[in-house]
Every structure is written in structure tokens, then in C-alpha cells.
Design a protein around this motif. Structure first.
Motif, PDB file in Angstrom:
ATOM      1  N   GLY A  19      -6.089  36.697  31.466  1.00 27.11           N
ATOM      2  CA  GLY A  19      -6.525  38.084  31.603  1.00 27.11           C
ATOM      3  C   GLY A  19      -7.888  38.341  30.987  1.00 27.11           C
ATOM      4  N   LEU A  20      -8.475  37.340  30.313  1.00 27.50           N
ATOM      5  CA  LEU A  20      -9.808  37.514  29.729  1.00 27.50           C
ATOM      6  C   LEU A  20     -10.799  37.816  30.847  1.00 27.50           C
ATOM      7  N   LYS A  21     -11.522  38.923  30.713  1.00 29.79           N
ATOM      8  CA  LYS A  21     -12.448  39.337  31.760  1.00 29.79           C
ATOM      9  C   LYS A  21     -13.812  39.686  31.189  1.00 29.79           C
ATOM     10  N   ASP A  22     -13.820  40.510  30.142  1.00 30.87           N
ATOM     11  CA  ASP A  22     -15.082  40.995  29.572  1.00 30.87           C
ATOM     12  C   ASP A  22     -15.427  40.230  28.302  1.00 30.87           C
ATOM     13  N   ILE A  23     -16.534  39.504  28.372  1.00 35.01           N
ATOM     14  CA  ILE A  23     -16.981  38.689  27.244  1.00 35.01           C
ATOM     15  C   ILE A  23     -18.311  39.222  26.742  1.00 35.01           C
ATOM     16  N   LEU A  24     -18.429  39.345  25.435  1.00 31.68           N
ATOM     17  CA  LEU A  24     -19.701  39.695  24.814  1.00 31.68           C
ATOM     18  C   LEU A  24     -20.250  38.419  24.181  1.00 31.68           C
ATOM     19  N   VAL A  25     -21.412  37.990  24.658  1.00 30.03           N
ATOM     20  CA  VAL A  25     -22.074  36.808  24.120  1.00 30.03           C
ATOM     21  C   VAL A  25     -23.133  37.297  23.141  1.00 30.03           C
ATOM     22  N   GLY A  26     -22.971  36.950  21.873  1.00 25.24           N
ATOM     23  CA  GLY A  26     -23.936  37.358  20.850  1.00 25.24           C
ATOM     24  C   GLY A  26     -24.730  36.164  20.385  1.00 25.24           C
ATOM     25  N   LEU A  27     -26.046  36.354  20.273  1.00 25.98           N
ATOM     26  CA  LEU A  27     -26.910  35.301  19.745  1.00 25.98           C
ATOM     27  C   LEU A  27     -27.646  35.859  18.538  1.00 25.98           C
ATOM     28  N   GLY A  28     -27.741  35.038  17.491  1.00 29.04           N
ATOM     29  CA  GLY A  28     -28.421  35.498  16.277  1.00 29.04           C
ATOM     30  C   GLY A  28     -29.209  34.380  15.637  1.00 29.04           C
ATOM     31  N   TRP A  29     -30.111  34.757  14.742  1.00 27.42           N
ATOM     32  CA  TRP A  29     -30.983  33.785  14.080  1.00 27.42           C
ATOM     33  C   TRP A  29     -31.650  34.450  12.893  1.00 27.42           C
TER      34      TRP A  29
END
Length: 193
Positions: A19-29
Motif C-alpha cells: 500500500g506504500l504510495k507516497d514517498i518523501l525523498v529528503g536529501l541533506g548535507w
């Protein structure tokens, strides 16, 4: 508890999270104390790739100059010009249910804006990471800390989401490029001016 990946590691995303549909991809540095006289402006991007590993058109390159794919599957949440502050510096939203059938992979990259002119490279950047969260409940699913493997590179393919037998998986890539965004675009079949 998120899965912490190392370079080259692959992990199932949708198999263990039905059921996983909405993914938030976070990038940091973080930028090291070294001062090159200019601000560091790192930019996240997503390349939506066909089976041949290339973008079918320029529209499948989602970045600060093209924030949303026409399908609505990939949305860049905006350009952070300084990387200041804690947490994610840039975020990209993915709706797996809207990813077009001809797209097999979504590669996530980070580049240094005007790196050559500003005499900057990833050797001057630390604590770089990517993490994927289930946006429906805020759960962190996967985290990949890049480590300090880069010295002269100005662009990095951080990781990729890819289809495998009807499921989505994530691959921690951590591959550096010289030549910044133009080199990445050429690698993924995008013509740059």
C-alpha cells in the motif's frame, strides 16, 4: 526503525510496505568550515529513466527549473540556495501510483551549482544523506549516509528507486561525477544548452 544502507546495497520498498504510495525523498548535507568565498548551493534532482537507463524526454528531468513531472508522479519541493539549518535541505515527493509505465527507474542526484566557477567540490561537503519516508505516516523507511568518499566530484548519483517484478526497490548508489549537472544530463540522455 529505518534500514541504514551502505553503498551498493539494495532493499525492497513496497514488498514489506504494502500500500506504500507516497514517498518523501529528503536529501541533506553540511558544508565544511572551508571557505571558498562563495555560498555552497547544492541542488537535488530526479531523473526518470526508461528501460535503457535514459530519460525519454527533457520532461523526465525534475529539478529546480522543472519542479513537477506532467504525470504528477515526481514533485521537487523547491530550491534551497544555502543548505543552512538542520534536517533535509531539499525534498522530492514521489507518488508511486502515478509513475508512467515506461519509467523503470528514478535516479536521485545532488550537484553543486556553479562548482567550477566557485572552485567547489564534494570534498568540501560532509554529512550528505538521502532518506525515504512514508508520507502517509511520517515513518522513515530507508537512510543512506554517503560518507566522505568524494574529493574532486561536483555531482553525485545518490540512489535510485526501481521497478522489479511489480515491486519498487531502492538501490544506494553513491557514484560521483566530474562536470556537474551537465555531466549527469549527458549520462542520462538529456540535451543541455
Amino acid at each position: 526503525m529505518p534500514i541504514n544502507l551502505s553503498k551498493g546495497q539494495k532493499v525492497d520498498l513496497t514488498k514489506g510496505n504494502p500500500g506504500l504510495k507516497d514517498i518523501l525523498v529528503g536529501l541533506g548535507w553540511d558544508v565544511n568550515a572551508f571557505d571558498s568565498g562563495s555560498d555552497f548551493d547544492l541542488d537535488a534532482a530526479a531523473f526518470m529513466l526508461g528501460a535503457d537507463g535514459q530519460c525519454p524526454s527533457d520532461q523526465e528531468f525534475v529539478f529546480y527549473g522543472n519542479l513537477t513531472h506532467t504525470s504528477g508522479a515526481v514533485n521537487h519541493m523547491g530550491d534551497n540556495l544555502t543548505g543552512a539549518g538542520d534536517g533535509d535541505d531539499e525534498q522530492i515527493r514521489i507518488d508511486l501510483s502515478k509513475v508512467p509505465a515506461n519509467i523503470e527507474k528514478i535516479a536521485f542526484t545532488v550537484t553543486i551549482y556553479e562548482a567550477e566557477a566557485r572552485r567547489q567540490n564534494f570534498g568540501q561537503v560532509s554529512n550528505a544523506y538521502i532518506h525515504l519516508m512514508d508520507e502517509s505516516n511520517g515513518t522513515e523507511l530507508i537512510r543512506y549516509d554517503l560518507g566522505e568518499d568524494f574529493s574532486i566530484e561536483t555531482a553525485v548519483v545518490v540512489g535510485e528507486l526501481y521497478r522489479n517484478n511489480g515491486e519498487w526497490k531502492f538501490n544506494a548508489i553513491g557514484s560521483g561525477f566530474q562536470g556537474g549537472l551537465a555531466a549527469l544530463c549527458a549520462h542520462f540522455g538529456i540535451q543541455t544548452a
